[in-house]
Structures are given as C-alpha cells and as structure tokens.
Design a protein around this motif. Sequence first.
Motif, PDB file in Angstrom:
ATOM      1  N   VAL A  29       0.833  -1.202   0.000  1.00  0.00           N
ATOM      2  CA  VAL A  29       0.000   0.000   0.000  1.00  0.00           C
ATOM      3  C   VAL A  29       0.869   1.255   0.000  1.00  0.00           C
ATOM      4  O   VAL A  29       0.587   2.237  -0.675  1.00  0.00           O
ATOM      5  CB  VAL A  29      -0.959  -0.004   1.201  1.00  0.00           C
ATOM      6  N   ILE A  41       2.117   7.049  -6.556  1.00  0.00           N
ATOM      7  CA  ILE A  41       1.094   7.969  -7.068  1.00  0.00           C
ATOM      8  C   ILE A  41       1.159   9.345  -6.419  1.00  0.00           C
ATOM      9  O   ILE A  41       1.012  10.362  -7.092  1.00  0.00           O
ATOM     10  CB  ILE A  41      -0.307   7.357  -6.882  1.00  0.00           C
ATOM     11  N   ALA A  70       3.898   4.783  16.025  1.00  0.00           N
ATOM     12  CA  ALA A  70       2.882   4.105  15.213  1.00  0.00           C
ATOM     13  C   ALA A  70       3.534   3.463  13.990  1.00  0.00           C
ATOM     14  O   ALA A  70       4.751   3.554  13.792  1.00  0.00           O
ATOM     15  CB  ALA A  70       1.821   5.103  14.783  1.00  0.00           C
ATOM     16  N   SER A  71       2.702   2.824  13.190  1.00  0.00           N
ATOM     17  CA  SER A  71       3.173   2.140  11.982  1.00  0.00           C
ATOM     18  C   SER A  71       3.973   3.091  11.081  1.00  0.00           C
ATOM     19  O   SER A  71       3.504   4.185  10.749  1.00  0.00           O
ATOM     20  CB  SER A  71       1.958   1.601  11.229  1.00  0.00           C
ATOM     21  N   GLY A  96       2.397   3.359   7.534  1.00  0.00           N
ATOM     22  CA  GLY A  96       1.182   4.161   7.608  1.00  0.00           C
ATOM     23  C   GLY A  96       1.493   5.638   7.757  1.00  0.00           C
ATOM     24  O   GLY A  96       0.883   6.488   7.103  1.00  0.00           O
ATOM     25  N   ALA A 131       2.672   7.088   4.464  1.00  0.00           N
ATOM     26  CA  ALA A 131       1.546   7.308   3.554  1.00  0.00           C
ATOM     27  C   ALA A 131       0.760   8.543   3.978  1.00  0.00           C
ATOM     28  O   ALA A 131       0.350   9.360   3.141  1.00  0.00           O
ATOM     29  CB  ALA A 131       0.638   6.082   3.526  1.00  0.00           C
ATOM     30  N   SER A 132       0.578   8.701   5.298  1.00  0.00           N
ATOM     31  CA  SER A 132      -0.130   9.894   5.784  1.00  0.00           C
ATOM     32  C   SER A 132       0.619  11.144   5.385  1.00  0.00           C
ATOM     33  O   SER A 132       0.018  12.161   5.011  1.00  0.00           O
ATOM     34  CB  SER A 132      -0.280   9.858   7.297  1.00  0.00           C
ATOM     35  N   HIS A 190     -10.867   0.982   0.761  1.00  0.00           N
ATOM     36  CA  HIS A 190      -9.635   1.255   1.511  1.00  0.00           C
ATOM     37  C   HIS A 190      -9.824   2.460   2.419  1.00  0.00           C
ATOM     38  O   HIS A 190      -9.321   2.490   3.535  1.00  0.00           O
ATOM     39  CB  HIS A 190      -8.469   1.523   0.559  1.00  0.00           C
ATOM     40  N   LEU A 249      -4.295   7.919  -4.807  1.00  0.00           N
ATOM     41  CA  LEU A 249      -3.809   8.742  -3.706  1.00  0.00           C
ATOM     42  C   LEU A 249      -4.707   8.580  -2.482  1.00  0.00           C
ATOM     43  O   LEU A 249      -4.232   8.256  -1.381  1.00  0.00           O
ATOM     44  CB  LEU A 249      -3.781  10.202  -4.147  1.00  0.00           C
ATOM     45  N   LEU A 262      -6.871   6.277  -1.851  1.00  0.00           N
ATOM     46  CA  LEU A 262      -6.808   4.875  -1.421  1.00  0.00           C
ATOM     47  C   LEU A 262      -5.623   4.624  -0.490  1.00  0.00           C
ATOM     48  O   LEU A 262      -5.777   4.161   0.643  1.00  0.00           O
ATOM     49  CB  LEU A 262      -6.718   4.018  -2.683  1.00  0.00           C
ATOM     50  N   SER A 263      -4.432   4.989  -0.947  1.00  0.00           N
ATOM     51  CA  SER A 263      -3.252   4.624  -0.166  1.00  0.00           C
ATOM     52  C   SER A 263      -3.091   5.505   1.061  1.00  0.00           C
ATOM     53  O   SER A 263      -2.673   5.027   2.125  1.00  0.00           O
ATOM     54  CB  SER A 263      -2.007   4.681  -1.047  1.00  0.00           C
ATOM     55  N   VAL A 264      -3.435   6.790   0.947  1.00  0.00           N
ATOM     56  CA  VAL A 264      -3.259   7.674   2.098  1.00  0.00           C
ATOM     57  C   VAL A 264      -4.252   7.318   3.205  1.00  0.00           C
ATOM     58  O   VAL A 264      -3.873   7.197   4.370  1.00  0.00           O
ATOM     59  CB  VAL A 264      -3.409   9.144   1.672  1.00  0.00           C
ATOM     60  N   PHE A 288      -5.658   4.487   3.690  1.00  0.00           N
ATOM     61  CA  PHE A 288      -5.252   3.194   4.242  1.00  0.00           C
ATOM     62  C   PHE A 288      -4.083   3.382   5.202  1.00  0.00           C
ATOM     63  O   PHE A 288      -4.045   2.768   6.274  1.00  0.00           O
ATOM     64  CB  PHE A 288      -4.862   2.249   3.095  1.00  0.00           C
ATOM     65  N   GLY A 289      -3.148   4.258   4.820  1.00  0.00           N
ATOM     66  CA  GLY A 289      -2.005   4.527   5.694  1.00  0.00           C
ATOM     67  C   GLY A 289      -2.441   5.127   7.019  1.00  0.00           C
ATOM     68  O   GLY A 289      -1.998   4.692   8.089  1.00  0.00           O
ATOM     69  N   VAL A 290      -3.369   6.096   6.955  1.00  0.00           N
ATOM     70  CA  VAL A 290      -3.886   6.691   8.189  1.00  0.00           C
ATOM     71  C   VAL A 290      -4.559   5.610   9.036  1.00  0.00           C
ATOM     72  O   VAL A 290      -4.371   5.547  10.259  1.00  0.00           O
ATOM     73  CB  VAL A 290      -4.880   7.829   7.863  1.00  0.00           C
ATOM     74  N   MET A 330      -3.808   2.484   9.102  1.00  0.00           N
ATOM     75  CA  MET A 330      -2.776   1.639   9.726  1.00  0.00           C
ATOM     76  C   MET A 330      -2.209   2.317  10.965  1.00  0.00           C
ATOM     77  O   MET A 330      -1.972   1.672  11.990  1.00  0.00           O
ATOM     78  CB  MET A 330      -1.636   1.382   8.744  1.00  0.00           C
ATOM     79  N   VAL A 331      -1.991   3.634  10.876  1.00  0.00           N
ATOM     80  CA  VAL A 331      -1.486   4.375  12.039  1.00  0.00           C
ATOM     81  C   VAL A 331      -2.460   4.226  13.200  1.00  0.00           C
ATOM     82  O   VAL A 331      -2.074   3.914  14.332  1.00  0.00           O
ATOM     83  CB  VAL A 331      -1.283   5.861  11.684  1.00  0.00           C
ATOM     84  N   VAL A 391      -9.473  -5.090   1.173  1.00  0.00           N
ATOM     85  CA  VAL A 391      -8.595  -5.216   0.017  1.00  0.00           C
ATOM     86  C   VAL A 391      -9.341  -5.741  -1.201  1.00  0.00           C
ATOM     87  O   VAL A 391      -9.065  -5.342  -2.327  1.00  0.00           O
ATOM     88  CB  VAL A 391      -7.407  -6.130   0.369  1.00  0.00           C
TER      89      VAL A 391
END
Lengths: 377, 385
Positions: free
Chosen positions: A208, A215, A255-256, A259, A262-263, B52, B105, B107-109, B111-113, B115-116, B211
């Motif tokens: 991910v 992107i 934290a991760s 993640g 990505a944030s 996501h 963008l 989707l991944s952002v 998902f990243g948040v 995960m945090v 997913v």
Amino acid sequence: MTHIRLEIQLIALVTAIACALPGAFLMLRRISMLSDAISHAVLPGIVIAFFFTGNLNSPLLILAAAASGIITAALIELLSRTRRVGQDAAIGLVFPSLFSIGVILIARYASDVHLDVDAVLLGELAFAPFDRIVLGGTDIGPRALWVTGTILAINVSFVLVFFKELKLSTFDPALAATLGFSPVLLHYLLMAVVSVTAVGAFDAVGSVLVVAFIIGPPAAAFLLTDRLSMLLVLSAGIGACAAVGGYWLAFLLDASIAGSMASCVGLLFLLSLTFAPRHGMVAAARHRKLQRRQFTRQMLLVHLLHHEGSPEEEIECRCDHLCEHLRWDSRTSSRVIRSALHDHLIEQNGEKLLLTRAGRSTAREALSGTVPAGSLV
Amino acid sequence: MLAVQASGSFIGLDFTLRTVALGAAVLGVVSGTLGSWAVLRGRSLLGDAISHAALPGIAIAFLLTGQRTPLTLAIGAGASGWLGAMLILGITDRSRVPHDAALGLVLSVFFGVGMVLLTFIQRLPSGTQAGLDTFLFGQAAALLPREVIMMLILGAAAILATVVFWKEFKLLSFDPEFGRSIGLPMRRLDFFLTSLLVVAIVIGLQAVGVVLMSAILVAPAAAARQWSNRLEVIAPLAAVFGAGAGVTGALLSASLPHTPTGPTIVLCAGGIMLVSLFFAPGRGLVANAIRMRRVRRGLRDLGLLEDLFTLARKHADPLHPHRTAVLRAMTSTPETVSPGLRHLEQRGWARRTGPDSWGLTPGGWEAALTRFGPNGDQQPGRNPA
C-alpha cells in the motif's frame, strides 16, 4: 540505535525516490492505478517462487514477482483489448483475482512459514536493518538498502536513457509510433520497471505504501510545474520529504512507519493542492474572484457607454438604477462603482455616473474584444 | 442458478453456516446491483478506493466508542469511505490531477492513516480489539445474526433507493447533459449514487475485507454486462451473480480448511466473469468468434462466386468449367479456393466437372447475376444476399 534509525530513513528515502520516477510517467499516462494492481498482483508470483526455492530471501522471488507484475499488466491489456469491459473494470477484475490466489495459496500451504499477508500489505520497515548482508566476514549494510538501491539505480538509468522516448510516447503516442519508436515496447518496459520497483519496495515498506509513493508525490508535483524534468525532480523531492517526515511522525506517535509515511504523502499532497502557486485551490479561487470583478467592472462601463448621450441616460446611469438594471445587489454595485471611481474610469456627478476618457476606451475595448488576452485570463 | 442451488441446500446447513450464507447472499445482491452502475459509468475502481478509505473510519469508531458493535463500525466505515469518495470527486473536478491518480492517492493515504490508527488500537490494554483485522481480508465465518440483520436492512434501503431513483440514475449514467438541461440536479444525484455505493461497500467489508471488496462490486456487474445491453437486465442479473458468488464462496471457505472467505468469494465471482466473457450469447468471445468465422466464410464464398462469374461472362457458355489453378491465380488467398468451392457446391451454386475443374450451375449464374449485375460492376454488399 541511531545507526539503525539512519538506515531505516535511508531505505525509505531510496524507496521513495525509486517509486516517484516511474510514478510520474504513470500519472501522465493516466494509468496510475496499474501500480495498485501490480503491487497487489506480485503476491502469487512471490508465493509460487517461494514454493520452489523454499527461501524467502532468494533473488528468484524478485524475478518471479516482477514476472507476475508484467503478466498482470498484459492480462489487463488483453482483457480491455477484447472491448468487453473498460480498462478500469479490467484492472478491478484482474488484480483482486490474482491477489486472492496468492492469499489462498499462503493460507492453505504456507501458513506455517513467515510469509504473512499483513507483512506484504504493510511491510516491515522497522526490521529491515536487522537483515544484513555479510560479505567475506564484513557487514556491508542491510539487505533492503542494497535491493532498493539497485532498483533506484535501474530506475534512474531507465529514465535517463529513455527520457526522450518516454516523453514523446507519453505526450504524443501517435507521433512516437510514426517516428518508429515502439510505444508498446516502451509501455511494457515501464511496466517491468514498475513491477521491479513494487517488488523491491514492498519487501521493505509494503504494497500500500508503494502505491502511496508511486502515485502521491507525482500528483503533488503535477500541481507545481508544467515541465517534465521538473516534475521528476519535484516528485523525487516530495517523496523524500514524505519518507523522512513519515519516519519521524511514526517515531513521535510510536505508530506504523508505513502508515505514517503514507499519511505524510497525503499531507504534502494536500499542501500542494491548497497552496500551489498556479494550480492550487487558493490560487484558483483568487483567480476566479479577480475574473468576476473584472467582468462586473466591464459590465458597468459597457452599460454606461451604451446609454451615453441617449434620452434615457438620466435614469439609466444613476447609481441606484444599476441594482435594478444589471441585477446587482447594492453591495456589489457600490463596490464596483467605488473601484471604478478609484481607477478614474468613471466620474460621479450627484447620483449620475459619467464615463471618463479612459473608461470609454476600456468599454470600447471590452465590446470589440481587443482586450489583451493576458488581462482576461 | 447458483443461489437457488445453495438455498435449496440451506435446510441441511447448521445455523452458523446459514447465517454466513445469508450474509454473503445479501452482500452479493447489493454489490451486484450498485456495482452495475459503477461499471457502466467507468468508475469500477472507485469501489476499491472507497473500501480502503473506510479503514480509518473503522479505527476511529472503535477508538471513540471502545466497542465493536456492527452499527458503530459501519457508521465509521461509511463516514470515512464517503469522505474519501467526495475527496476523489472533488480533486478530479477542481484540479488538474487525473482521476486515476486521485483514486490511488486517496486509497493509499486513507489506508495509511488507518494503519497508524490501528497501531494505536493494538496498544490499548483491553482485549476487545480482537477481530478488527478481519476487516483487511474479511471473515464471513465470524458473521453474527445481528450483523446479517444490519446488512439486510442497509442493503434493502440501498436497493430501494436505487429502484426509486432508477430513471434519474440512468440519465446520470448515460446522458448527464440531457439530465442537466431538463433541470435535474445531476451533481447531487452523482453524490447520492456514490453514497449508495458506499453503503454497498460497508455491507461487504466485514465479509470480504477492505482489500478485495472492489472485486465483488466489479466482477458480477462486468459478467452481467456480457449477457445484455439493457440495464434492466444487467442489474438484476448482476445481483444474482453476486449472490451466487457470495454463497458459493462463503460455503467453500467454510468447508475447506484454511481458506479465507474474501479471496474465495472473489475467485468465484471471477470465475463467473470468465465464463460470461467467453460463453455469453451475443457479446461472448466464443459467439463472436463463430460469428466472425461465418462472416469471413460468407465473404470468401461471395468472392469465389464473383471470380467464377467473371470467367463465365468471358465465355459463350456461361456454365463452362474452369480449372482451379485459374481461380487460385485470381485471388490473394489461394488456399481458400478448394474449401470455398466445396461450400459453393453445397449451396448448389457450383459443380465439379472433372478432377480439377469447376463451373457455375444455372442457380449459381442466377445468384451471381442478382448480386453483381449483368456487367459484374455492382457492389455485392449493396444487394440483399
């Protein structure tokens, strides 16, 4: 400990730059989502190669994953070539199916090994520095750094060597084809590069985050520049900032890491989207406001010019009549009048408005369309 | 058909399995119906992004309430999925960033948040967080009756809304300009349809996971598309396909050891899609290949007839036979001459007069005359065959 922190950041940095370069071309070609597809669909390739080698660190895994990435791109192409489904539906059909095959293979036959789907999705960046390459007794650094470093080298040389071809086939594929470059070959080369990048990177940061790095930075950079070379440099820079910033965010929040990075990509994109000098939201809003003002002023001047010297001038050109005739509210009309007075385009005689010489010529220009293009845009 | 079979065997299933199968069926019906719109509007990947984007919402709902009730998590998932969808639409509308980049963008952002936030949850002392990670890949086997009831209510509401606004959505999908010109609020309709898509995704998240959710939206609809050109057929058919894939996948996953539900359902839906792609009548690839072959043969026969006719017109006796070698020399594809002649013989237009010579029959002469005209200068396509 600081050594390890530095190494994690370095791996992330290298990964981010390696992802941003092909990502810029994917975005310009409107095929960004192929990176999402490829980064998921490499899973079955890895699993199958793992069954053959029994070793998670075998370089064969990277090759197999890259091969399945290219196969994914080819399958999507094949499916949309049948013209029975759109390209987006083809992507949405192919990669979940391949990913599902990978997940089921792992769950059924490899659940006892360390091949965790969570790790595939999220990566294990925090542990990357502990997997080191020892050559002839000396420690030459973490394996992930070597892998991502090699991939970065491949991507940089790919972009440098094929810059002209990539540029041409991205912006004018028809011309590229007539000049004898093969857009198809280049497309698959690009796919191969994306696959290798996705594989090498997702080992470190997860699939991910690979998508975020491929992107996000080019999308943010796209709002800042109109030049391809600048786009590549800015993408790499934004990716690097997100990598380092994300690491420290993760450190602060405990934290991760993937993640947080990505944030951070999202945050940088948001900044760019809001404040980009020409294509940002604020600039666009200001531009629209300016345009609206300019237009209302032209309306006023043209209105005055139209009734100048006519019998109904006494009524039409009064301040309070503007509200009624041009359907402005009193605030708009008083603002327009004030600003036009300030710029000496009109004069006020009691309640009556008169055009000045400058105002008259501005109104004529607006009518005849000889306004310099720059002032309207 | 699959759904009928599965429901037929319902009686023999135990209670849990019945719950799971019912949940999967609801999921399939709703995703199939709303997925049809997404696929037809070229927004197949929007579902991927929304599902996501739901992850942080799930995490926040859990962090705020501290409980794992289906309704709170669904509200959280729905809210952040909806926010993600609106962001995508907004970024695409208001900036030069391409639609697909905006999708990837968000989707991944998101998902990243997510995960945090999940790492925060993992640090909580309570053991209640167990099961949140099922949202990644789904666990239909863990579906509880109250969750299925919620899915049923939400799904029924979504489908009802689709039926009520059917005409408007159809305009939105196929001719938004016309819709705007007759005064319909197309933007708001777009938001509404996207919101219904979010509802469908929320329903499916727990069973198939973040997913793979998009595949359940896309595959049944893309499969149904192969069978018809009418939305009134596609949407119900997609619902049936979705239910079939859902039930089959859920049952397979429950009966085979170590087989996660989400991927199994996805592969079932993919299988239905593959079968439809090849074997659907009309649009299917096999039907298409057969049609192409028939057309190609027809053209070949016609070409051969024309060649025979050209030779015949040069002769005093129109039925005079000619050598195959001559016919071969007249065409760019000599290898098609022998099979073509046999085909013409079957149609009664040509006859074999010797081991290597063929001539027109009187019927063949008539057929050629009507097609090519007495001077042979008419285009064969202009006359009815």
